[in-house]
Design an enzyme around this catalytic site. Structure first.
Site, short mmCIF file in Angstrom:
data_model
loop_
_atom_site.label_atom_id
_atom_site.label_comp_id
_atom_site.label_asym_id
_atom_site.label_seq_id
_atom_site.Cartn_x
_atom_site.Cartn_y
_atom_site.Cartn_z
N ASP A 141 0.83 -1.37 0.05
CA ASP A 141 -0.10 0.00 0.02
C ASP A 141 0.87 1.33 0.16
O ASP A 141 0.56 2.09 -0.81
CB ASP A 141 -0.87 -0.07 1.29
CG ASP A 141 -1.90 1.13 1.13
OD1 ASP A 141 -2.89 1.23 0.44
OD2 ASP A 141 -1.36 2.19 1.78
N ILE A 169 -5.32 2.09 -0.38
CA ILE A 169 -5.38 1.57 -1.86
C ILE A 169 -5.45 -0.08 -1.72
O ILE A 169 -6.26 -0.59 -2.59
CB ILE A 169 -4.16 1.94 -2.42
CG1 ILE A 169 -3.82 3.46 -2.72
CG2 ILE A 169 -3.86 1.20 -3.83
CD1 ILE A 169 -2.71 3.82 -3.45
N ASP A 170 -5.14 -0.38 -0.72
CA ASP A 170 -5.36 -1.80 -0.48
C ASP A 170 -6.61 -2.15 -0.14
O ASP A 170 -7.29 -3.08 -0.86
CB ASP A 170 -4.49 -2.43 0.99
CG ASP A 170 -3.13 -2.90 0.81
OD1 ASP A 170 -2.76 -3.12 -0.43
OD2 ASP A 170 -2.59 -3.33 1.85
N ALA A 171 -7.20 -1.36 0.67
CA ALA A 171 -8.89 -1.55 0.99
C ALA A 171 -9.57 -1.38 -0.39
O ALA A 171 -10.46 -2.23 -0.69
CB ALA A 171 -9.28 -0.81 2.13
N MET A 201 -3.84 -2.54 -8.45
CA MET A 201 -3.79 -1.31 -7.30
C MET A 201 -3.32 -0.21 -8.09
O MET A 201 -3.98 0.95 -7.29
CB MET A 201 -2.89 -2.20 -6.42
CG MET A 201 -3.49 -3.31 -5.84
SD MET A 201 -2.13 -4.02 -4.49
CE MET A 201 -2.37 -2.73 -3.31
#
Length: 382
Positions: A141, A169-171, A201
């Site tokens: 992230d 950004i992960d979520a 991503m």
């Protein structure tokens, strides 16, 4: 299980945060999600925490995995590959988050999986995409926040770049991947053919910034870091009241007029420093000073009641303890750890009406806990 995806099976080859978050959302919609791990398990199981020190599960792992069953196999061994292929034969969707090419090298590429199971939706998550100069690069992230420009616009004016306080950004990539899977499943149901979904991503991180990047594409000017302030609007900031701070956004013309009248400062409406949004942005310091002089006369609670009653948007800055105390019943769900002890997680934000709870099973699976039962009868879908 019930829910709109009840009866569908998802094989989850992902780990860490983004991919597991996607699979968890699908489980919350009712899908039977089978997490495929190696013998050591997803590294997130052992993320540093007090629970891990006691031999239990890291909350970071529980957050995205309590609705799943676990199969542990060695994908590099012939018998492990064969077991994974048999599971994928029974699935409606397969999720992976390895670097591009890894699933193919393992013998689990989309061409292999879909030749065996033509109705299968194959969904892949990568850091920088499957084409272009950065293909094959890994990323977490903070790297993606840096590479997508998000850190460049985050932080105080004149200060250093700052990452967001959580792996945004992960979520978000998890949400996008889940949306892609659901869309592909809908397309399969309507057109009768399955397909592949690829999510980067990097693309997600850029799309999260669609508005400021659109402004940059139009003007050619790099945005400046402005801390808590909205770049193109005022007032929209953190302000001091008598006993603490609050956030207030009243930059729309009707809201600004209403705020001035509410604060008994009608002269601000025609003050040339404040009469337009552009003027207020150009005179932020003077505007903040004027507002805080008035806000200092009452408490945060008093102002929030007043603003809410007048239809203005404002809020208090809460720590997690305050958030959980105030609204925890709305979003905290009880689950069980490996030994049956309680562990609390955040519920999916999806709320379905007309279905029962789509994810009544909330328990952290041990690594490979369901290997024997699922490989013995891999066609069974609850």
């Amino acid at each position: 299980m019930s829910g709109p995806l009840a009866g569908l099976r998802v094989i989850d080859f992902t780990r860490l945060i983004a991919g597991p978050a996607a699979a968890d959302l699908l489980a919350a919609m009712g899908a039977d999600v089978i997490k495929v791990e190696d013998r050591a398990g997803d590294p997130m199981r052992n993320a540093r925490s007090r629970r891990v020190e006691r031999g239990l599960t890291a909350p970071s792992f529980a957050a995205y995995n309590v609705h799943k069953r676990s199969v542990a196999v060695d994908l590099k061994a012939p018998e492990g590959l064969a077991a994974a292929l048999r599971l994928c034969d029974t699935a409606d969707a397969v999720l992976s988050s390895f670097r591009p090419g890894v699933m193919e090298r393992l013998g689990l590429g989309a061409d292999v999986l879909r030749e065996r199971n033509p109705d299968l939706v194959v969904a892949r998550l990568s850091a920088f995409g499957e084409t272009g100069p950065d293909t094959g690069r890994g990323g977490v992230d903070i790297v993606l926040q840096a590479e997508t420009g998000l850190m460049s616009i985050t932080g105080e004016a004149g200060g250093s770049p700052v990452k967001a306080g959580m792996p945004v950004i992960d979520a978000a990539s998890g949400y996008v991947l889940a949306l892609g899977v659901v869309s592909a499943l809908l397309g399969r149901a309507r057109a009768g053919t399955a397909g592949e979904v690829a999510v980067s991503m990097f693309d997600v991180g850029v799309h999260l910034q669609a508005q400021p990047i659109a402004e940059f594409l139009d003007s050619g000017r790099e945005p400046e870091r402005v801390g808590n302030r909205a770049p193109y609007a005022a007032p929209a900031d953190v302000f001091r009241a008598a006993d603490g701070t609050l956030v207030l956004s009243a930059h729309l013309p009707q809201h600004w007029t209403r705020l001035c009248e509410l604060l008994d400062r009608p002269q601000w409406i025609t003050d040339p420093r404040f009469s337009t949004v552009d003027a207020r942005v150009a005179n932020r310091e003077a505007l903040s000073a004027a507002l805080e002089e008035v806000l200092a006369t009452a408490s945060v609670d008093d102002w929030l009641r007043l603003f809410d009653g007048a239809g203005l948007t404002a809020g208090r800055i809460r720590g997690y303890q305050d958030v959980v105390s105030a609204r925890g019943a709305d979003f905290v769900a009880g689950a069980e750890d490996l030994d049956g002890t309680p562990i609390r997680v955040v519920r999916s934000p999806l709320r379905f009406h007309g279905w029962d709870d789509a994810a009544p099973r909330r328990r952290v699976p041990a690594v490979g806990e369901h290997t024997d039962e699922l490989l013995a009868a891999p066609t069974e879908v609850p």
